[in-house]
Design a protein around this motif. Structure first.
Motif, PDB file in Angstrom:
ATOM      1  N   LEU A   1       5.556 -71.268 -16.393  1.00 25.68           N
ATOM      2  CA  LEU A   1       4.488 -72.197 -16.777  1.00 25.68           C
ATOM      3  C   LEU A   1       5.015 -73.423 -17.514  1.00 25.68           C
ATOM      4  N   GLY A   2       6.317 -73.431 -17.816  1.00 25.88           N
ATOM      5  CA  GLY A   2       6.896 -74.602 -18.455  1.00 25.88           C
ATOM      6  C   GLY A   2       7.342 -74.377 -19.883  1.00 25.88           C
ATOM      7  N   TYR A   3       7.771 -73.137 -20.189  1.00 27.65           N
ATOM      8  CA  TYR A   3       8.278 -72.814 -21.519  1.00 27.65           C
ATOM      9  C   TYR A   3       9.720 -72.328 -21.411  1.00 27.65           C
ATOM     10  N   VAL A   4      10.520 -72.671 -22.400  1.00 26.21           N
ATOM     11  CA  VAL A   4      11.805 -72.003 -22.563  1.00 26.21           C
ATOM     12  C   VAL A   4      11.512 -70.711 -23.319  1.00 26.21           C
ATOM     13  N   VAL A   5      12.000 -69.577 -22.805  1.00 26.00           N
ATOM     14  CA  VAL A   5      11.714 -68.276 -23.407  1.00 26.00           C
ATOM     15  C   VAL A   5      13.027 -67.603 -23.787  1.00 26.00           C
ATOM     16  N   ALA A   6      13.089 -67.094 -25.029  1.00 27.12           N
ATOM     17  CA  ALA A   6      14.290 -66.415 -25.508  1.00 27.12           C
ATOM     18  C   ALA A   6      13.923 -65.018 -25.984  1.00 27.12           C
ATOM     19  N   SER A   7      14.529 -63.990 -25.388  1.00 21.76           N
ATOM     20  CA  SER A   7      14.333 -62.608 -25.835  1.00 21.76           C
ATOM     21  C   SER A   7      15.486 -62.255 -26.766  1.00 21.76           C
ATOM     22  N   VAL A   8      15.147 -61.901 -28.008  1.00 18.72           N
ATOM     23  CA  VAL A   8      16.140 -61.804 -29.081  1.00 18.72           C
ATOM     24  C   VAL A   8      16.488 -60.355 -29.400  1.00 18.72           C
TER      25      VAL A   8
ATOM     26  N   VAL B   1      16.758 -55.161 -24.312  1.00 15.07           N
ATOM     27  CA  VAL B   1      16.288 -56.549 -24.299  1.00 15.07           C
ATOM     28  C   VAL B   1      15.984 -57.072 -22.900  1.00 15.07           C
ATOM     29  N   TYR B   2      16.440 -56.371 -21.862  1.00 12.60           N
ATOM     30  CA  TYR B   2      16.185 -56.835 -20.498  1.00 12.60           C
ATOM     31  C   TYR B   2      14.849 -56.308 -19.961  1.00 12.60           C
ATOM     32  N   PHE B   3      14.256 -55.367 -20.670  1.00 16.12           N
ATOM     33  CA  PHE B   3      13.079 -54.650 -20.184  1.00 16.12           C
ATOM     34  C   PHE B   3      11.900 -55.572 -19.910  1.00 16.12           C
ATOM     35  N   GLY B   4      11.646 -56.525 -20.795  1.00 13.97           N
ATOM     36  CA  GLY B   4      10.468 -57.372 -20.668  1.00 13.97           C
ATOM     37  C   GLY B   4      10.676 -58.662 -19.910  1.00 13.97           C
ATOM     38  N   LEU B   5      11.882 -58.902 -19.395  1.00  9.76           N
ATOM     39  CA  LEU B   5      12.161 -60.185 -18.756  1.00  9.76           C
ATOM     40  C   LEU B   5      11.260 -60.496 -17.559  1.00  9.76           C
ATOM     41  N   PRO B   6      10.902 -59.506 -16.719  1.00 11.15           N
ATOM     42  CA  PRO B   6      10.004 -59.854 -15.599  1.00 11.15           C
ATOM     43  C   PRO B   6       8.668 -60.425 -16.073  1.00 11.15           C
ATOM     44  N   GLN B   7       8.093 -59.853 -17.142  1.00  7.26           N
ATOM     45  CA  GLN B   7       6.839 -60.389 -17.666  1.00  7.26           C
ATOM     46  C   GLN B   7       7.047 -61.760 -18.303  1.00  7.26           C
ATOM     47  N   LEU B   8       8.151 -61.914 -19.012  1.00  6.57           N
ATOM     48  CA  LEU B   8       8.421 -63.186 -19.686  1.00  6.57           C
ATOM     49  C   LEU B   8       8.685 -64.308 -18.682  1.00  6.57           C
ATOM     50  N   ALA B   9       9.197 -63.957 -17.515  1.00 11.56           N
ATOM     51  CA  ALA B   9       9.444 -64.975 -16.493  1.00 11.56           C
ATOM     52  C   ALA B   9       8.137 -65.658 -16.081  1.00 11.56           C
ATOM     53  N   GLN B  10       7.011 -64.922 -16.160  1.00 10.86           N
ATOM     54  CA  GLN B  10       5.722 -65.530 -15.834  1.00 10.86           C
ATOM     55  C   GLN B  10       5.399 -66.668 -16.795  1.00 10.86           C
ATOM     56  N   ILE B  11       5.782 -66.504 -18.057  1.00 12.89           N
ATOM     57  CA  ILE B  11       5.532 -67.539 -19.066  1.00 12.89           C
ATOM     58  C   ILE B  11       6.497 -68.705 -18.876  1.00 12.89           C
TER      59      ILE B  11
ATOM     60  N   GLN C   1      18.582 -63.440 -24.634  1.00 17.00           N
ATOM     61  CA  GLN C   1      18.453 -63.689 -23.197  1.00 17.00           C
ATOM     62  C   GLN C   1      17.554 -64.899 -23.031  1.00 17.00           C
ATOM     63  N   LEU C   2      18.008 -65.887 -22.267  1.00 16.02           N
ATOM     64  CA  LEU C   2      17.301 -67.154 -22.183  1.00 16.02           C
ATOM     65  C   LEU C   2      16.750 -67.375 -20.779  1.00 16.02           C
ATOM     66  N   LEU C   3      15.475 -67.732 -20.714  1.00 16.09           N
ATOM     67  CA  LEU C   3      14.831 -68.101 -19.461  1.00 16.09           C
ATOM     68  C   LEU C   3      14.436 -69.566 -19.541  1.00 16.09           C
ATOM     69  N   MET C   4      14.860 -70.339 -18.546  1.00 18.43           N
ATOM     70  CA  MET C   4      14.548 -71.764 -18.507  1.00 18.43           C
ATOM     71  C   MET C   4      13.788 -72.077 -17.224  1.00 18.43           C
ATOM     72  N   PRO C   5      12.694 -72.823 -17.336  1.00 19.37           N
ATOM     73  CA  PRO C   5      11.852 -73.065 -16.159  1.00 19.37           C
ATOM     74  C   PRO C   5      12.428 -74.094 -15.206  1.00 19.37           C
ATOM     75  N   TYR C   6      12.039 -73.940 -13.972  1.00 19.45           N
ATOM     76  CA  TYR C   6      12.444 -74.753 -12.824  1.00 19.45           C
ATOM     77  C   TYR C   6      13.831 -75.347 -12.984  1.00 19.45           C
TER      78      TYR C   6
END
Length: 306
Positions: free
Chosen positions: A96-103, A83-93, A50-55
């Motif tokens: 801040l300007g990071y690409v975040v991937a939950s594997v 794998v979707y459980f932690g996405l709300p917390q990871l969105a905070q990171i 699951q990939l989170l990309m900022p702005y």
């Protein structure tokens, strides 16, 4: 980044009592979610992240920016992850300007050690192979996880590019990382029962997580867990990435002492580590405080240069 072009002129209507706010043209409060990105095929089927990309970034964005990557491993006692459980917390990171991937990795009921570790390393190499597509700086990669995911993060950190844990996929890319964040992960399975632990986790001998992972009774045969104990790979002659370790002092699943053992070994070998005791926290319960996430953000900023 292409400058946003207005398609229609701004509406200049003013009404009594109407309030106005200014738009944020950086769009920094927004996080874009790219769901189920397949990173590898295994015998049991495809594995996704699951990939989170900022702005205002999306895959294949026409942007010169290359952002640090944080790879996250959701804990699940090495079993089937949510794998979707932690996405709300990871969105905070991500904000801040990071690409975040939950594997997502193979569960221990499907494949024993070191399958989960091989999968996480494959995901890191996949993301480096596709760094341009996902606007990633391949030289700035951190690994983070909680519980069994914290164990995975530690294992990735202490075994960077070791050939015995490398599969054929994307072999030309590195799976080493620049920083490690471990939340309450096991570090020495042979000693995990040396401190108080909730008996419910040991009641059914067929469901003890570490026994399933290593394919035998670790308490009776501690040697079977040795290759999967991150503490065994910490030496003074090997430079390891900086580590951030946090653990609740009332953890009933993974005793607090597991992190103490790891930190003591890191300190004895002159490795860089930050250690936080979260007073009153159980295993992930009452643990994810704003203060702690702020400390993680500071650590990532210091080690990844954001």
């Amino acid at each position: 980044m292409k400058r946003f072009k207005k398609v229609v002129p701004a509406d200049n209507t003013r009404l009594p009592g109407m309030h106005t706010l200014m738009a944020d043209l950086s769009d920094r409060a927004r996080v874009n979610y790219i769901r189920d990105v397949e990173y590898v095929q295994r015998e049991s089927g495809p594995l996704c992240l699951q990939l989170l990309m900022p702005y205002n970034l999306f895959p294949e964005s026409e942007s010169p920016r290359r952002l640090p990557l944080v790879v996250y491993v959701q804990g699940a006692a090495w079993g089937e992850q949510e794998v979707y459980f932690g996405l709300p917390q990871l969105a905070q990171i991500a904000r801040l300007g990071y690409v975040v991937a939950s594997v997502k990795h193979r569960a221990s009921t499907v494949a024993k050690f070191p399958a989960f570790l091989q999968d996480v390393k494959s995901a890191i190499r996949f993301l480096r192979a596709n760094a341009e597509k996902y606007c990633i700086d391949p030289d700035e990669v951190a690994i983070w996880g909680d519980s069994s995911g914290g164990h995975a993060a530690l294992m990735v950190g202490v075994t960077g590019d070791m050939p015995e844990f490398k599969t054929e996929d994307y072999q030309e890319f590195s799976d080493a990382v620049s920083a490690v964040v471990d939340f309450y992960g096991p570090t020495d399975a042979a000693q995990i029962n040396n401190k108080p632990r909730n008996p419910v986790f040991l009641k059914d001998k067929s469901k003890i997580p570490e026994d399933i992972l290593f394919g035998g009774c670790v308490a009776e045969h501690p040697e079977i867990a040795q290759p999967g104990n991150p503490i065994q790979y910490v030496t003074a002659d090997k430079k390891l990435p900086p580590m951030f370790i946090a653990h609740g002092d009332s953890d009933a699943m993974v005793p607090f002492n597991q992190s103490v053992l790891m930190v003591e070994k890191l300190q004895a070998c002159d490795q860089m580590v930050e250690f936080y005791k979260v007073c009153g926290a159980d295993h992930g319960v009452f643990f994810w405080t704003e203060e702690l996430i702020g400390k993680v953000a500071q650590f990532l900023q210091a080690t990844l240069g954001r």
